[in-house]
Scaffold this motif. Structure first.
Motif, PDB file in Angstrom:
ATOM      1  N   LEU A  65      -4.619  -3.478  19.771  1.00 35.99           N
ATOM      2  CA  LEU A  65      -5.891  -3.433  19.758  1.00 35.99           C
ATOM      3  C   LEU A  65      -6.876  -4.470  20.338  1.00 35.99           C
ATOM      4  CD1 LEU A  65      -7.935  -1.440  17.942  1.00 35.99           C
ATOM      5  CD2 LEU A  65      -8.113  -3.552  16.174  1.00 35.99           C
ATOM      6  N   GLU A  66      -7.526  -3.800  21.386  1.00 39.09           N
ATOM      7  CA  GLU A  66      -8.548  -4.616  22.340  1.00 39.09           C
ATOM      8  C   GLU A  66      -9.790  -5.375  21.508  1.00 39.09           C
ATOM      9  OE1 GLU A  66      -7.899  -5.278  25.490  1.00 39.09           O
ATOM     10  OE2 GLU A  66      -5.890  -3.938  25.467  1.00 39.09           O
ATOM     11  N   PRO A  67      -9.824  -6.669  21.791  1.00 44.64           N
ATOM     12  CA  PRO A  67     -10.976  -7.297  21.305  1.00 44.64           C
ATOM     13  C   PRO A  67     -12.276  -6.821  21.486  1.00 44.64           C
ATOM     14  CG  PRO A  67      -9.773  -8.683  23.032  1.00 44.64           C
ATOM     15  CD  PRO A  67      -9.116  -7.230  23.022  1.00 44.64           C
ATOM     16  N   LYS A  68     -12.498  -5.809  22.735  1.00 44.41           N
ATOM     17  CA  LYS A  68     -14.032  -5.604  23.013  1.00 44.41           C
ATOM     18  C   LYS A  68     -14.077  -4.051  22.509  1.00 44.41           C
ATOM     19  CE  LYS A  68     -15.055  -8.543  26.576  1.00 44.41           C
ATOM     20  NZ  LYS A  68     -14.945  -8.975  27.949  1.00 44.41           N
ATOM     21  N   SER A  69     -12.959  -3.567  21.766  1.00 48.43           N
ATOM     22  CA  SER A  69     -12.900  -2.222  21.050  1.00 48.43           C
ATOM     23  C   SER A  69     -14.121  -1.867  20.264  1.00 48.43           C
ATOM     24  CB  SER A  69     -11.501  -1.711  20.590  1.00 48.43           C
ATOM     25  OG  SER A  69     -11.495  -0.691  20.148  1.00 48.43           O
ATOM     26  N   PHE A  70     -14.580  -0.646  19.989  1.00 46.37           N
ATOM     27  CA  PHE A  70     -15.460  -0.285  18.922  1.00 46.37           C
ATOM     28  C   PHE A  70     -14.528  -0.378  17.480  1.00 46.37           C
ATOM     29  CE2 PHE A  70     -17.446   3.097  16.128  1.00 46.37           C
ATOM     30  CZ  PHE A  70     -18.543   2.477  16.188  1.00 46.37           C
ATOM     31  N   LEU A  71     -13.331  -0.253  17.553  1.00 45.26           N
ATOM     32  CA  LEU A  71     -12.664  -0.280  16.380  1.00 45.26           C
ATOM     33  C   LEU A  71     -12.586  -1.691  15.721  1.00 45.26           C
ATOM     34  CD1 LEU A  71      -9.588   2.041  17.052  1.00 45.26           C
ATOM     35  CD2 LEU A  71     -11.497   2.700  15.684  1.00 45.26           C
ATOM     36  N   VAL A  72     -12.897  -2.723  16.567  1.00 47.38           N
ATOM     37  CA  VAL A  72     -12.820  -4.126  16.209  1.00 47.38           C
ATOM     38  C   VAL A  72     -13.945  -4.197  15.236  1.00 47.38           C
ATOM     39  CG1 VAL A  72     -12.820  -6.289  16.560  1.00 47.38           C
ATOM     40  CG2 VAL A  72     -11.296  -4.997  17.850  1.00 47.38           C
ATOM     41  N   LYS A  73     -15.038  -3.589  15.827  1.00 44.82           N
ATOM     42  CA  LYS A  73     -16.503  -3.716  14.943  1.00 44.82           C
ATOM     43  C   LYS A  73     -16.275  -3.007  13.757  1.00 44.82           C
ATOM     44  CE  LYS A  73     -19.177  -4.009  19.076  1.00 44.82           C
ATOM     45  NZ  LYS A  73     -20.234  -3.735  19.899  1.00 44.82           N
ATOM     46  N   ILE A  74     -15.538  -1.682  13.518  1.00 43.51           N
ATOM     47  CA  ILE A  74     -15.401  -1.041  12.305  1.00 43.51           C
ATOM     48  C   ILE A  74     -14.710  -1.677  11.495  1.00 43.51           C
ATOM     49  CG2 ILE A  74     -14.200   1.116  11.434  1.00 43.51           C
ATOM     50  CD1 ILE A  74     -15.056   2.730  13.885  1.00 43.51           C
ATOM     51  N   TYR A  75     -13.419  -2.439  11.811  1.00 41.52           N
ATOM     52  CA  TYR A  75     -12.772  -3.415  10.944  1.00 41.52           C
ATOM     53  C   TYR A  75     -13.365  -4.584  10.453  1.00 41.52           C
ATOM     54  CZ  TYR A  75      -8.353  -0.640  11.926  1.00 41.52           C
ATOM     55  OH  TYR A  75      -7.564   0.257  12.283  1.00 41.52           O
ATOM     56  N   LYS A  76     -14.176  -4.956  11.261  1.00 43.32           N
ATOM     57  CA  LYS A  76     -15.189  -6.079  10.858  1.00 43.32           C
ATOM     58  C   LYS A  76     -16.095  -5.724   9.874  1.00 43.32           C
ATOM     59  CE  LYS A  76     -18.109  -9.715  12.663  1.00 43.32           C
ATOM     60  NZ  LYS A  76     -18.919 -10.469  13.678  1.00 43.32           N
ATOM     61  N   GLN A  77     -16.769  -4.652   9.888  1.00 43.80           N
ATOM     62  CA  GLN A  77     -17.461  -3.953   8.852  1.00 43.80           C
ATOM     63  C   GLN A  77     -16.846  -3.643   7.714  1.00 43.80           C
ATOM     64  OE1 GLN A  77     -20.903  -2.999   9.872  1.00 43.80           O
ATOM     65  NE2 GLN A  77     -21.311  -2.346   7.672  1.00 43.80           N
ATOM     66  N   LEU A  78     -15.501  -3.407   7.677  1.00 42.04           N
ATOM     67  CA  LEU A  78     -14.730  -3.240   6.642  1.00 42.04           C
ATOM     68  C   LEU A  78     -14.142  -4.294   5.970  1.00 42.04           C
ATOM     69  CD1 LEU A  78     -12.550   0.115   7.793  1.00 42.04           C
ATOM     70  CD2 LEU A  78     -14.481  -0.028   6.118  1.00 42.04           C
ATOM     71  N   LYS A  79     -14.479  -5.446   6.479  1.00 40.30           N
ATOM     72  CA  LYS A  79     -13.979  -6.800   5.947  1.00 40.30           C
ATOM     73  C   LYS A  79     -12.527  -6.717   6.151  1.00 40.30           C
ATOM     74  CE  LYS A  79     -17.735  -8.623   3.476  1.00 40.30           C
ATOM     75  NZ  LYS A  79     -19.049  -7.911   3.319  1.00 40.30           N
ATOM     76  N   LYS A 107      -8.216 -12.300  10.036  1.00 40.91           N
ATOM     77  CA  LYS A 107      -9.236 -11.211  10.112  1.00 40.91           C
ATOM     78  C   LYS A 107      -8.473 -10.208  11.324  1.00 40.91           C
ATOM     79  CE  LYS A 107     -13.119 -13.756   8.574  1.00 40.91           C
ATOM     80  NZ  LYS A 107     -14.394 -14.115   8.973  1.00 40.91           N
ATOM     81  N   VAL A 108      -8.816  -9.132  11.565  1.00 36.28           N
ATOM     82  CA  VAL A 108      -8.513  -8.247  12.442  1.00 36.28           C
ATOM     83  C   VAL A 108      -9.052  -8.772  13.808  1.00 36.28           C
ATOM     84  CG1 VAL A 108      -8.633  -5.844  13.488  1.00 36.28           C
ATOM     85  CG2 VAL A 108      -8.211  -6.481  10.822  1.00 36.28           C
ATOM     86  N   GLU A 109     -10.065  -9.147  13.715  1.00 35.74           N
ATOM     87  CA  GLU A 109     -10.758  -9.684  15.102  1.00 35.74           C
ATOM     88  C   GLU A 109     -10.047 -11.013  15.778  1.00 35.74           C
ATOM     89  OE1 GLU A 109     -14.017 -10.311  12.032  1.00 35.74           O
ATOM     90  OE2 GLU A 109     -12.741  -8.845  12.111  1.00 35.74           O
ATOM     91  N   GLU A 110      -9.408 -11.833  14.700  1.00 35.29           N
ATOM     92  CA  GLU A 110      -8.633 -12.728  15.227  1.00 35.29           C
ATOM     93  C   GLU A 110      -7.108 -12.348  15.881  1.00 35.29           C
ATOM     94  OE1 GLU A 110      -7.871 -15.688  12.221  1.00 35.29           O
ATOM     95  OE2 GLU A 110      -9.785 -15.505  11.373  1.00 35.29           O
ATOM     96  N   LEU A 111      -6.708 -11.253  15.288  1.00 40.18           N
ATOM     97  CA  LEU A 111      -5.343 -10.728  15.872  1.00 40.18           C
ATOM     98  C   LEU A 111      -5.666 -10.041  16.996  1.00 40.18           C
ATOM     99  CD1 LEU A 111      -2.355  -9.949  15.381  1.00 40.18           C
ATOM    100  CD2 LEU A 111      -3.409  -7.741  14.273  1.00 40.18           C
ATOM    101  N   ALA A 112      -7.094  -9.460  17.182  1.00 39.29           N
ATOM    102  CA  ALA A 112      -7.330  -8.761  18.461  1.00 39.29           C
ATOM    103  C   ALA A 112      -7.632  -9.592  19.581  1.00 39.29           C
ATOM    104  CB  ALA A 112      -8.510  -7.608  18.483  1.00 39.29           C
TER     105      ALA A 112
END
Length: 139
Positions: A65-79, A107-112
């Motif tokens: 997963l790329e850090p600037k991906s829209f999916l990272v924002k979705i995963y952040k929203q889902l906590k 967190k997913v953001e940290e992994l990305a």
């Protein structure tokens, strides 16, 4: 002769606050599994599949997963958080040190945010995706 199928880390569970999905599920398996929450299957279908393949496992999807991906924002929203195994150096009381695998929840953001090279160097293995059911219902 009996054949066995490797099913470790291919599971889904729920408790009162979270949904847990094993990282060996393919996206196709997630869509086909009726017991996984409909909202998450809808997120997979609408948002994750346009950027991934049906045969991708949740593990590879999260790993690359790329850090600037829209999916990272979705995963952040889902906590969302991921359970990973990572190699860490442990110091002993006698002053020596040894490397061993440690299980962490990040967190997913940290992994990305980690590069693929950094993940390979640290021996990161994704085991599980955990997300908040309350955040999932509010999505």
């Amino acid at each position: 002769m009996r054949t066995t199928v490797y099913e470790d880390y291919k599971y889904h569970m729920q408790d009162t606050g979270n949904l847990y999905i094993g990282a060996k599920y393919t996206l196709e398996n997630i869509l086909d599994e009726e017991e996984i929450t409909f909202k998450f299957r809808l997120i997979v279908e609408r948002y994750i599949l346009p950027e991934a393949d049906l045969q991708d496992t949740l593990e590879t999807h999260l790993y690359y997963l790329e850090p600037k991906s829209f999916l990272v924002k979705i995963y952040k929203q889902l906590k969302a958080k991921v359970k990973i195994n990572i190699i860490e150096e442990k110091r002993s009381v006698l002053g020596g040190s040894k490397k061993q695998y440690t299980t962490k929840m990040i967190k997913v953001e940290e992994l990305a945010a980690m590069s693929v090279e950094e993940k390979e160097q640290k021996g990161v293995v994704v085991q599980e995706l955990r997300m908040s059911k309350l955040a999932l219902m509010a999505f």
